[in-house]
Structures are given as C-alpha cells and as structure tokens.
Scaffold this active site. Structure first.
Site, mmCIF file in Angstrom:
data_model
loop_
_atom_site.group_PDB
_atom_site.id
_atom_site.type_symbol
_atom_site.label_atom_id
_atom_site.label_comp_id
_atom_site.label_asym_id
_atom_site.label_seq_id
_atom_site.Cartn_x
_atom_site.Cartn_y
_atom_site.Cartn_z
ATOM 1 C CB SER A 1 -1.006 -0.021 1.268
ATOM 2 O OG SER A 1 -1.579 1.218 1.647
ATOM 3 C CE1 TYR B 1 -5.313 -1.822 4.362
ATOM 4 C CE2 TYR B 1 -4.177 0.127 3.890
ATOM 5 C CZ TYR B 1 -4.693 -0.965 3.546
ATOM 6 O OH TYR B 1 -4.452 -1.220 2.180
#
Length: 252
Positions: A144, A157
């Site tokens: 990410s 996350y």
C-alpha cells in the site's frame, strides 16, 4: 534475449480474488496464461466466469484467512486439485478506521492477523513446497502507499502494510538464492470497497484527487500489468522490490 511475460502452464494462488484488486490481478494473470486458485470467504463466482471467458481454469477454495488455521489445508487442497503452485499473491486484506485515541485492540488484532500474519505463514507454507521440490516460485505481496506513509485514522492498516513491505524485503533476502522471487505491489488510491468511505467524503475525495498527478482514482485493472510482470520470467532478477502503481502519488 526477448523478455517473456507468458504465464502459460502456470498456476497462481490468489487470496481475496472475488472482487476488487484481487479479482483484477487474477484476471490479469489468467489473460497471460495462468490458471487460478482463488482462496477467500466469498465464492468467486464473477471471477470464475471471467477467468473462464479468457480460456483459463479457476479452482475455488473457501477459507477464512483472518486466522492461520486454514493455511496448511488450503495449500494441500490446492496442490491436490491443480498440482504445484507457481505464483502466490497475498492480496486478502481488511481495513478498520477510527481515531488512534479510540482505536480498539479488537480492530488492531483483526487487521494485523489478516493483512500480515496470514500473509507470512501462507508464504511460508507455499515456499516450503518449492524448497522441498527443489523448484522456485513467485510471491507477490499487495502492499500500500501506507507501506511508506502514515495515513490518517488507520493505525493497524498502516502498521500491517508497513510490516508487509519489510517482510517482502526480508523474504527476498532469504529466498532469492532458492529461486524464489518475493516482491510487492503498492497500489495507490483505487476505487474499491475499501476506499468507499474516502470517496464518499467530499473533502477527502477532493484532497486525494488533487494530490494524484494522473487526476483520477485507480481502476483495479490498472494493477494487472504490474502483477503479470512480477509473476513472469521477465522479472527473474527482481527481488525485494515494491512496485508502486499510484498514478504518480509518490512522485509528489
């Protein structure tokens, strides 16, 4: 020598392939010639139809990857059904949003277990079959932008994706000599279920688009080329890299 992106005769195990980024990656690999083993909680009906339309086969294995419990059985079932796995794509992931002052331990553990712990132990289980068979393979971890940046209101996350980037480099260091390529893809802001809340927030949506040089959210299909490259012989000497597919976000 002409680089080859042909995946004919290979099988890719893709987690979370029922929708979004996982589906797009599975379709990209199938279009390049690979058969697919789709692992996840939901039946990948739509993905199976699209893979079939490309002339490739898809074998679905239902499994809840929020824990490591199913991993060995998943690998055994996959190999019994289709033979050796050639490519592993660790795509399954979840996200929980809350201010860090209020973030719960339950949400922390859920995200870390799915996004990081399962990815490591599934990689380990598949790599063990490659080492035992004296053969190599390809692992693609879906990282990410938050593997590099902090983000807002997504502490677990960010931690999980930063950890996955580090894990990608560590496994590359350990396994490159065994013929195993471990690399990552870091998608930018893509239009998926995970980003629905951001796109629905007028202010955040505007700010995000203003930062992306390409001027748009990514479409899941934009990931296909990167996945095919890293899964193919064209990337035989690529180890431990994290390829950003972000519309230029990280260049700003």
């Amino acid at each position: 020598m002409t680089p080859s992106f042909d995946l004919s005769g290979r099988t890719a195990l893709v987690t979370g392939a029922n929708t979004g980024l996982g589906q797009a990656i599975a379709l990209g690999l199938a279009a390049a010639g690979a058969d697919i083993v789709a692992v996840g909680r939901s039946a990948p009906t739509g993905t199976a139809e699209k893979v079939g339309a490309l002339g490739r086969a898809l074998h679905a294995i239902p499994a809840d990857l929020s824990t490591t419990g199913p991993i060995n059985e998943v690998v055994e079932q996959a190999r019994a059904a289709v033979g050796d796995i050639d490519i592993l794509v660790n795509n399954a992931g979840i996200i929980r949003r809350a201010d860090s002052l209020d973030f719960s331990e339950e949400d922390w553990d859920a995200v870390m277990d799915t996004n990081l712990k399962t990815a490591f132990f599934l990689s380990q289980a598949v790599a063990r079959t490659w080492v035992a068979g004296n053969r190599g393979g390809k692992i693609l971890n879906i990282c990410s932008m938050l593997s590099f940046q902090g983000g807002i209101r997504v502490p677990s996350y960010t931690a999980s994706k930063s950890g996955l980037a580090g894990l990608t480099r560590l496994l590359a260091c350990e396994w490159a000599s065994k013929g195993i390529n471990v690399n990552g893809i870091a998608p930018g802001y893509f239009a998926t279920n995970n980003t629905e809340a951001l796109r629905a927030d007028e202010g955040r949506n505007r700010d995000i688009l203003a930062r992306i040089p390409a001027g748009r959210w990514g479409d899941p299909s934009d990931l296909a080329g990167a996945a095919v490259f890293l899964a193919s012989d064209a990337a035989a000497y690529v180890h431990g890299t994290i390829l950003t597919v972000d519309g230029g976000w990280m260049a700003r």
